[in-house]
Design an enzyme around this catalytic site. Structure first.
Site, mmCIF file in Angstrom:
data_model
loop_
_atom_site.group_PDB
_atom_site.id
_atom_site.type_symbol
_atom_site.label_atom_id
_atom_site.label_comp_id
_atom_site.label_asym_id
_atom_site.label_seq_id
_atom_site.Cartn_x
_atom_site.Cartn_y
_atom_site.Cartn_z
ATOM 1 N N VAL B 82 -40.521 1.491 8.083
ATOM 2 C CA VAL B 82 -40.019 2.823 7.762
ATOM 3 C C VAL B 82 -40.913 3.440 6.691
ATOM 4 O O VAL B 82 -41.180 2.821 5.660
ATOM 5 C CB VAL B 82 -38.561 2.749 7.261
ATOM 6 C CG1 VAL B 82 -38.114 4.093 6.719
ATOM 7 C CG2 VAL B 82 -37.653 2.285 8.394
ATOM 8 N N GLU B 174 -35.494 -23.949 -9.127
ATOM 9 C CA GLU B 174 -35.721 -24.684 -7.875
ATOM 10 C C GLU B 174 -37.193 -25.053 -7.729
ATOM 11 O O GLU B 174 -37.539 -26.195 -7.418
ATOM 12 C CB GLU B 174 -35.309 -23.817 -6.679
ATOM 13 C CG GLU B 174 -33.807 -23.651 -6.517
ATOM 14 C CD GLU B 174 -33.471 -22.458 -5.637
ATOM 15 O OE1 GLU B 174 -34.360 -21.647 -5.312
ATOM 16 O OE2 GLU B 174 -32.287 -22.328 -5.271
#
Lengths: 427, 427
Positions: B82, B174
């Site tokens: 877009v 993480e």
């Protein structure tokens, strides 16, 4: 690698079947080995077409060389690109500037695809030799359907849905058969403006038949199985031109946005660094013990070696590369023991090719099978020979899954279009 | 999409949690939906760090949007970017030149990582938002150990073995925890010139504690678990500069060849196309029903939406995005039925973060767990929420395997170095 070490230094270039099998066969020997590869992984090339067609992920058919060899303490794995070989000083030099001297050298850098002097075709007709190649092809195949779906012009849409595979050898047959399966089964119901099953998949072979290395009866069986899968098989007609808009078959231009190249291979350019005569395909003709004429300390194995046996060339297949690698290890051991080196003899266990879902041909010295039985035989053989237990398990599961569901789990497009829609793949 | 169709046209931009959940919730409605995404797949972002650290393959955590939605006949999936939104003409235009008019628009294009005005850091400190990002990071991590192994200069070797993760949120935690596990366990025995377990993994948080969105007691637990895994946790100190040779922590320059960015996110630039006010992070403040002020036909969901609830912002997490997507579907149905639109209410089920092997923290409204139990809780929740049965099975197997063996199957380096060692990843 610079520390003084009394053991003879064996440099092995290439972590494919030839180089890796030679490395393993030297496990017990009192040598130090440096295995050099441009990539960090060994690739199970026979299943590469499955990565290209989104049936398997790259890690399913590749394993880090370091991991495979972690427990073989006389090996050092070196990620690097060989750019020079000095056969007099006996040194190998790398792109990063490092140079290493060797007592024995094994060159097993394999083959790449060739365009018969039409290198300008490579951008519009990618070949399949590495994982990068496979991911570039996967991206092209998946994007072609996306472009067709988004396209309002019927002629352009047809060009996006017109696929051609050039070359009727095992790789071309595998790609065409699987591509037809994807169009006819995998993508069902997923598109709204196109019917993927109307995609046209053409396999083009300039010679008289597909799978020319097989008996004629199996070539015929393969052709029929391909047609049953929806592949249009064209033989005896050469492709004379390829560009971004299509290809010229004989004298006719065919609009096509996706042409795959499976027509030719050439030996790795590293062969030229030896400064010895090579054959027309760039392979290095070797002595009976696989050493290079005039250089008993240098060996060549795998697709880079030109070996004649009983008047026929030894084929460029994985089993031959493994046997050559193991033989070179034996020859080096013989040299170290002051014994004469043995003569290489290729043991041909037969010839397999898969065609697609439930279709394959197998030739075991005249004992021929085809169809579903041959496919199971092929599947068992290939999964069995995969490197690493985990890979075998996951590959089997992925297969079972896509077999049962017709789905292919790796249909993920990554990377961006580079200019003119050439591909920069990622998985 | 150009054919006349009496049904209201709903354009949904973004196939993440917000857009995909809205699309599914509109399955039974008499509308036609066009789901537009730049990529062909839905990504399970919570496991993206596993792809970056070679524990999972891209297809394990991504599924083609077409495949997920193949049986929902009122949806058309469109691969496209877009580039413009005309809120007066009610049209969306794509990079390929196509334009579509909408009756209802949902903008759910998510967030990207932000460098707080230091975009020049992006080349040397890649962030983690897409699969491309994950593969670039994977390639960097694996190549760093290769470079160290091949390097003769001690100072340079140390720089290659010096890893920094900037940002102590869930993603940073993480990454740092898993990276330490790789260095200490996965690569054991694989190198000859370096000891990967001597690699230095630093997690740098400018604020006073890691996992600031959790209760302090869990932040402290997380810090201790990280240290047990071998991560050096630095808090209260900002990174003031990053380049190819290292980073500046406070006033000290630290030589490091691998810096990962997990410090900031900014909303998708597509929010700017609406021409309405946005907050400092680029998010679009929305009404109680998630519509855009002054544009009842336009909705925003997920990380792009700025939603206040009980004086606190709704967090940019997957559950919130899913709930917003489902709510927008309900609001559109209400509009179509001429009913008033409901008010969005975020239901917070709790907060999870994994730290590494057997370590995680879980906060369920004051009920806090950490360590192994929390890790199993986290694992179960994440595998359960993965899209697609096959993925769940394969992901579980890969996990079981790498858990049992400490191995990570996807340690495959692909692609080539682009100049100055920047990465062009492939898997």
């Amino acid at each position: 690698m610079t520390s003084p070490d009394p053991r003879p230094h064996v440099i092995i270039v290439g972590g494919g079947f030839g180089g890796l099998w030679a490395t393993r066969a030297l496990a017990g020997s009192n040598v130090r080995i440096t295995l050099i590869d441009r990539r960090n992984h060994h690739l199970f090339q026979p299943l590469l077409y499955q990565v290209a067609t989104a049936g398997l992920s790259s890690p399913d058919i590749a394993a880090p060389l370091r991991h495979i060899l972690r427990n073989q303490r006389n090996v050092e794995v070196r990620l690097g690109e060989v750019v020079g070989i000095d056969t007099h000083a006996r040194t190998v030099s790398l792109a990063d500037g490092d140079a290493m001297s060797y007592d024995y050298l094994l060159l097993a850098s394999g083959a790449t695809h060739a365009y018969f002097g039409h290198d300008e075709w490579s951008a519009d007709a990618p070949g399949l030799k590495t994982l990068d190649d496979a991911l570039a092809i996967r991206r092209r195949l998946l994007l072609a359907f996306e472009r067709a779906e988004a396209c309002d012009d019927p002629a352009e849409r047809d060009a996006w849905l017109n696929f051609a595979v050039v070359g009727g050898g095992p790789t071309g047959v595998e790609l065409a058969g699987t591509l037809a399966e994807i169009a006819r089964h995998t993508l069902t119901r997923e598109f709204r403006n196109i019917d993927p099953s109307h995609a046209r998949v053409r396999l083009i072979e300039a010679g008289p038949r597909v799978l020319a290395s097989f008996p004629e009866s199996l070539s015929e069986k393969a052709r029929r199985q391909l047609q049953k899968l929806g592949v249009e098989v064209v033989t005896g007609t050469p492709v004379n031109a390829i560009d971004a808009n299509g290809y010229t078959l004989g004298d006719t231009f065919v609009p096509s946005r996706t042409v795959l190249w499976a027509a030719g291979v050439a030996a790795s350019p590293l062969g030229a660094l030896l400064g010895v005569p090579r054959d027309r395909a760039g392979r290095v003709p070797v002595e009976a013990d696989l050493s290079v004429p005039g250089h008993p300390e240098i060996f060549v194995a795998g697709d880079l070696a030109s070996v004649q046996q009983d008047g026929k060339p030894v084929p460029g297949v994985a089993p031959a590369a493994k046997q050559m690698g193991a033989h070179v290890a034996a020859a080096i051991k013989a040299r170290l023991a002051g014994k004469p080196t043995p003569t290489f003899r290729y043991r041909d266990f037969g010839n397999l090719a898969t065609i697609g879902r439930m279709a394959a041909v197998v030739d075991l010295h005249g004992f021929k099978i085809s169809g579903l039985l041959a496919w199971w035989f092929w599947l068992a053989a290939h999964v069995f020979f995969l490197i690493g237990f985990r890979n075998r398990l996951i590959v089997l599961l992925n297969w079972a899954w896509s077999y049962w569901s017709y789905q292919r789990h790796a249909r993920i497009i990554l990377g961006r279009d580079s200019p003119r829609g050439a591909v920069s793949p990622r998985e």
